[in-house]
Design an enzyme around this catalytic site. Structure first.
Site, PDB file in Angstrom:
ATOM      1  N   HIS A 195       3.706   0.801  -1.604  1.00  0.00           N
ATOM      2  CA  HIS A 195       2.438   1.140  -0.965  1.00  0.00           C
ATOM      3  C   HIS A 195       1.674   2.131  -1.855  1.00  0.00           C
ATOM      4  O   HIS A 195       2.196   2.593  -2.860  1.00  0.00           O
ATOM      5  CB  HIS A 195       2.659   1.743   0.430  1.00  0.00           C
ATOM      6  CG  HIS A 195       3.435   3.019   0.417  1.00  0.00           C
ATOM      7  ND1 HIS A 195       4.795   3.061   0.654  1.00  0.00           N
ATOM      8  CD2 HIS A 195       3.062   4.297   0.172  1.00  0.00           C
ATOM      9  CE1 HIS A 195       5.211   4.313   0.575  1.00  0.00           C
ATOM     10  NE2 HIS A 195       4.175   5.090   0.267  1.00  0.00           N
ATOM     11  N   ALA A 196       0.459   2.432  -1.434  1.00  0.00           N
ATOM     12  CA  ALA A 196      -0.353   3.479  -2.057  1.00  0.00           C
ATOM     13  C   ALA A 196      -0.834   4.394  -0.938  1.00  0.00           C
ATOM     14  O   ALA A 196      -0.681   4.080   0.246  1.00  0.00           O
ATOM     15  CB  ALA A 196      -1.537   2.873  -2.807  1.00  0.00           C
TER      16      ALA A 196
END
Length: 150
Positions: free
Chosen positions: A59-60
């Site tokens: 994820h970011a």
């Protein structure tokens, strides 16, 4: 960490080297918020006992900054700013990597004894996470500065 000074990291990422004191008793690494760690630390968490082919991250963040350190064993980390992807082998507890917002991060290839400590600039907020890679790519494209060809 397996890298050299010519390793090209995604935009905004950089290596964090903590002071390390070693003697016959062993080694001690330390870091101070806003000195060695480039932000006030609001959250600390660690991952360990990763099973089989387990992957973490993937994820970011929209606004959270993080620094990740291997504190046992080793693992690989893939970081991606939407234009440049880099794979790093993390195996030195005194060397970490700074991950700014809008950089996709994936941890994998954990050894059986691997542990990763994550220092975060923000408390946990589910809405800060970007779990969809297509959404991440759209956000990074929208945030790129246009270049002027000469």
């Amino acid at each position: 960490m397996s890298h050299n000074s010519s390793t090209l990291l995604p935009k905004g990422c950089f290596f964090v080297q903590l002071p390390n004191i070693s003697d016959e008793r062993g080694s001690l690494a330390f870091g101070e918020a806003e000195h060695h760690i480039p932000f006030p630390i609001k959250r600390v968490f660690w991952t360990y006992d990763i099973k089989g082919e387990g992957m973490r991250g993937d994820h970011a963040h929209r606004s959270c900054q993080m620094v990740l350190f291997p504190i046992g064993g080793s693992f690989d980390i893939e970081i991606d700013d939407g234009e440049r992807q880099t794979l790093l082998h993390m195996d030195d507890p005194s060397q970490g990597v700074f991950i700014p917002p809008l950089v996709w991060c994936r941890l994998m290839n954990f050894t059986k004894d691997a542990a990763c400590i994550s220092l975060a600039s923000e408390e946990y907020r589910a809405e800060d996470y970007i779990h969809d890679y297509e959404e991440f790519m759209k956000l990074t494209t929208d945030n790129r500065q246009p270049t002027i060809d000469s």
